[in-house]
Design a protein around this motif. Structure first.
Motif, PDB file in Angstrom:
ATOM      1  N   UNK A 199       0.904 -18.083  -1.499  1.00 15.29           N
ATOM      2  CA  UNK A 199       0.110 -17.600  -0.715  1.00 15.29           C
ATOM      3  C   UNK A 199      -0.840 -16.205  -1.125  1.00 15.29           C
ATOM      4  N   UNK A 200      -0.065 -15.518  -2.145  1.00 16.29           N
ATOM      5  CA  UNK A 200      -0.614 -14.595  -2.774  1.00 16.29           C
ATOM      6  C   UNK A 200      -1.042 -14.636  -4.227  1.00 16.29           C
ATOM      7  N   UNK A 201      -1.015 -15.940  -4.611  1.00 10.93           N
ATOM      8  CA  UNK A 201      -1.529 -16.278  -5.964  1.00 10.93           C
ATOM      9  C   UNK A 201      -2.759 -15.957  -6.567  1.00 10.93           C
ATOM     10  N   UNK A 202      -3.692 -15.713  -5.584  1.00 13.12           N
ATOM     11  CA  UNK A 202      -4.795 -15.129  -5.787  1.00 13.12           C
ATOM     12  C   UNK A 202      -5.226 -13.690  -5.750  1.00 13.12           C
ATOM     13  N   UNK A 203      -4.069 -12.750  -5.407  1.00  4.20           N
ATOM     14  CA  UNK A 203      -4.116 -11.412  -5.064  1.00  4.20           C
ATOM     15  C   UNK A 203      -4.078 -10.828  -6.416  1.00  4.20           C
ATOM     16  N   UNK A 204      -4.543  -9.521  -6.309  1.00  8.82           N
ATOM     17  CA  UNK A 204      -4.188  -8.477  -7.546  1.00  8.82           C
ATOM     18  C   UNK A 204      -2.678  -7.918  -7.357  1.00  8.82           C
ATOM     19  N   UNK A 205      -2.245  -7.974  -8.385  1.00  9.30           N
ATOM     20  CA  UNK A 205      -0.706  -7.550  -8.228  1.00  9.30           C
ATOM     21  C   UNK A 205      -0.146  -6.503  -9.015  1.00  9.30           C
ATOM     22  N   UNK A 206       0.643  -5.772  -8.707  1.00  9.22           N
ATOM     23  CA  UNK A 206       1.274  -4.452  -9.409  1.00  9.22           C
ATOM     24  C   UNK A 206       2.483  -4.783  -9.929  1.00  9.22           C
ATOM     25  N   UNK A 207       2.874  -5.026 -11.042  1.00 12.83           N
ATOM     26  CA  UNK A 207       4.014  -5.203 -11.744  1.00 12.83           C
ATOM     27  C   UNK A 207       4.320  -4.261 -12.886  1.00 12.83           C
ATOM     28  N   UNK A 208       5.540  -4.036 -13.153  1.00 13.35           N
ATOM     29  CA  UNK A 208       5.958  -3.179 -14.203  1.00 13.35           C
ATOM     30  C   UNK A 208       5.841  -4.133 -15.544  1.00 13.35           C
ATOM     31  N   UNK A 209       6.079  -3.138 -16.645  1.00 10.98           N
ATOM     32  CA  UNK A 209       6.052  -3.562 -17.993  1.00 10.98           C
ATOM     33  C   UNK A 209       6.889  -4.823 -18.109  1.00 10.98           C
ATOM     34  N   UNK A 210       6.582  -5.751 -18.906  1.00 10.63           N
ATOM     35  CA  UNK A 210       7.315  -6.954 -19.250  1.00 10.63           C
ATOM     36  C   UNK A 210       8.755  -6.870 -19.790  1.00 10.63           C
ATOM     37  N   UNK A 211       8.891  -5.693 -20.372  1.00 11.18           N
ATOM     38  CA  UNK A 211      10.165  -5.264 -21.116  1.00 11.18           C
ATOM     39  C   UNK A 211      11.428  -4.936 -19.838  1.00 11.18           C
ATOM     40  N   UNK A 212      10.609  -4.450 -18.844  1.00  8.00           N
ATOM     41  CA  UNK A 212      11.480  -3.865 -17.886  1.00  8.00           C
ATOM     42  C   UNK A 212      12.133  -4.883 -17.094  1.00  8.00           C
ATOM     43  N   UNK A 213      13.478  -4.673 -16.396  1.00 11.69           N
ATOM     44  CA  UNK A 213      14.058  -5.455 -15.645  1.00 11.69           C
ATOM     45  C   UNK A 213      13.341  -6.138 -14.373  1.00 11.69           C
ATOM     46  N   UNK A 214      12.709  -5.251 -13.746  1.00 12.80           N
ATOM     47  CA  UNK A 214      11.716  -5.672 -12.517  1.00 12.80           C
ATOM     48  C   UNK A 214      10.491  -6.342 -12.969  1.00 12.80           C
ATOM     49  N   UNK A 215      10.059  -5.962 -14.024  1.00  8.42           N
ATOM     50  CA  UNK A 215       8.758  -6.546 -14.657  1.00  8.42           C
ATOM     51  C   UNK A 215       9.185  -7.917 -15.028  1.00  8.42           C
ATOM     52  N   UNK A 216       9.942  -7.920 -15.625  1.00  7.97           N
ATOM     53  CA  UNK A 216      10.391  -9.448 -16.151  1.00  7.97           C
ATOM     54  C   UNK A 216      10.778 -10.280 -15.014  1.00  7.97           C
ATOM     55  N   UNK A 217      11.616  -9.748 -13.996  1.00 10.84           N
ATOM     56  CA  UNK A 217      11.842 -10.515 -12.840  1.00 10.84           C
ATOM     57  C   UNK A 217      10.701 -10.811 -11.853  1.00 10.84           C
ATOM     58  N   UNK A 218       9.703 -10.148 -11.960  1.00 13.84           N
ATOM     59  CA  UNK A 218       8.506 -10.311 -10.982  1.00 13.84           C
ATOM     60  C   UNK A 218       7.955 -11.366 -11.614  1.00 13.84           C
ATOM     61  N   UNK A 219       7.672 -11.444 -13.131  1.00 17.54           N
ATOM     62  CA  UNK A 219       6.811 -12.599 -13.866  1.00 17.54           C
ATOM     63  C   UNK A 219       7.451 -13.835 -13.587  1.00 17.54           C
ATOM     64  N   UNK A 220       8.708 -13.861 -13.648  1.00 19.22           N
ATOM     65  CA  UNK A 220       9.651 -15.175 -13.902  1.00 19.22           C
ATOM     66  C   UNK A 220       9.592 -15.684 -12.377  1.00 19.22           C
ATOM     67  N   UNK A 221       9.368 -14.920 -11.315  1.00 14.68           N
ATOM     68  CA  UNK A 221       9.534 -15.363  -9.936  1.00 14.68           C
ATOM     69  C   UNK A 221       8.153 -16.023  -9.765  1.00 14.68           C
TER      70      UNK A 221
END
Length: 330
Positions: A199-221
């Motif tokens: 439901x949030x696929x079209x929203x703008x997102x705020x995500x950390x760097x891909x090399x950081x743990x949460x940035x990587x987790x958010x992208x994979x989720x």
């Protein structure tokens, strides 16, 4: 190349360089991690090859790759390193572990949410033990652990972290940290308690760097939910991320480990439908060091602090209405 001598010896420091080359995959990245020049790394590997009497690397394009003999030697290196750690732990145990120093490397949200309580308890429990903390994430976190610059690593399972089967480390699972969706207070979904990530696929997102743990987790989720997020802001600091969400600049995933720190922010936190996105938090020491009484006490306190942190009876802030009851690994 000479035949392997029956009485050959190898320099353990050079073995450490070979282990780092296995981890990093190139001379340049190994040199950067160890604060050496690529030429110095090559010289260390060449000297180790002469000591062992076998080739350890071979050319592959412009780089090098490890030989089969190198992998055999590395398997023994892990055993040797673990045995040395056991010897050190036995010596520490002889003195009953009442004094000493422990250097902990930890990811940022672990420092924010987990370590303060653990450090307060350790100061009372082990008043003569000095505990230092350094912010770090894999792979640099485990390079420092391997090199002895750190005694204990607190990390999150993701691609850059060592696998569970890595025999160089002894792991202690601490907690499973659930991530909730954070949306601005005027977002159309803000009144819901539970939503689908799609439901949030079209929203703008705020995500950390891909090399950081949460940035990587958010992208994979997001990928598992079937979409690639439109990342408008790449932010690793949790306070800055929460401020941007509050300002209506996008949506984000925020781990429950740090949510109580931002209770003053006007955010709507929504649980996700289905299996909640989560990350496993663990502590690791070098294999063989688990018998060190001081390190053992620190690991025990981290487990206790994680359990206390997520007691179901803990009061939640009205601004953070998602349940702060992430499962703690016993």
């Amino acid at each position: 190349m000479e035949q392997v001598s029956e009485t050959f010896t190898v320099d353990l420091r050079r073995l450490a360089v070979l282990r780092e080359l296995q981890r990093r995959g190139s001379l340049a990245r190994t040199a950067e991690a160890l604060h050496l020049t690529p030429s110095a790394v090559s010289q260390q590997i060449a000297a180790l090859a002469r000591e062992a009497g076998v080739p350890l690397t071979e050319r592959e394009g412009r780089g090098v790759r490890l030989t089969g003999q190198a992998r055999v030697l590395l398997a023994h290196a892990d055993v040797i390193a673990a045995q040395l750690e056991r010897a050190r732990a036995d010596l520490a145990a002889y003195g009953e572990g009442g004094r000493g120093a422990v250097r902990i490397g930890c990811f940022s949200s672990g420092i924010l949410g987990l370590l303060p309580g653990a450090l307060r308890a350790l100061a009372e429990r082990l008043p003569h033990v000095r505990v230092d903390v350094v912010e770090a994430e894999p792979p640099d976190l485990f390079t420092a652990l391997d090199g002895g610059q750190l005694d204990l690593a607190v990390a999150v399972d993701f691609a850059a972290a060592p696998p569970h089967t890595d025999t160089r480390y002894r792991r202690t699972d601490l907690l499973t940290d659930v991530l909730d969706l954070a949306v601005p207070p005027d977002h159309p979904l803000a009144g819901r308690s539970r939503v689908s990530l799609r439901e949030l696929a079209t929203d703008a997102w705020i995500i950390g760097d891909a090399r950081s743990c949460c940035g990587a987790v958010a992208r994979s989720v997001c990928a598992a939910a079937g979409f690639t997020p439109d990342i408008r802001h790449a932010v690793n600091d949790w306070g800055a991320l929460a401020a941007l969400v509050e300002a209506g600049q996008g949506v984000a995933l925020i781990p429950r480990l740090v949510q109580p720190l931002y209770a003053h922010r006007q955010l709507a936190l929504l649980a996700t439908e289905g299996t909640a996105p989560a990350r496993n938090v663990f502590a690791a020491v070098r294999a063989g060091a688990e018998g060190d009484p001081v390190l053992g006490a620190v690991c025990d306190q981290l487990k206790l602090s994680a359990r206390e942190l997520y007691r179901p009876t803990r009061a939640s802030s009205p601004a953070l209405h998602a349940a702060h009851s992430a499962a703690v690994t016993e």
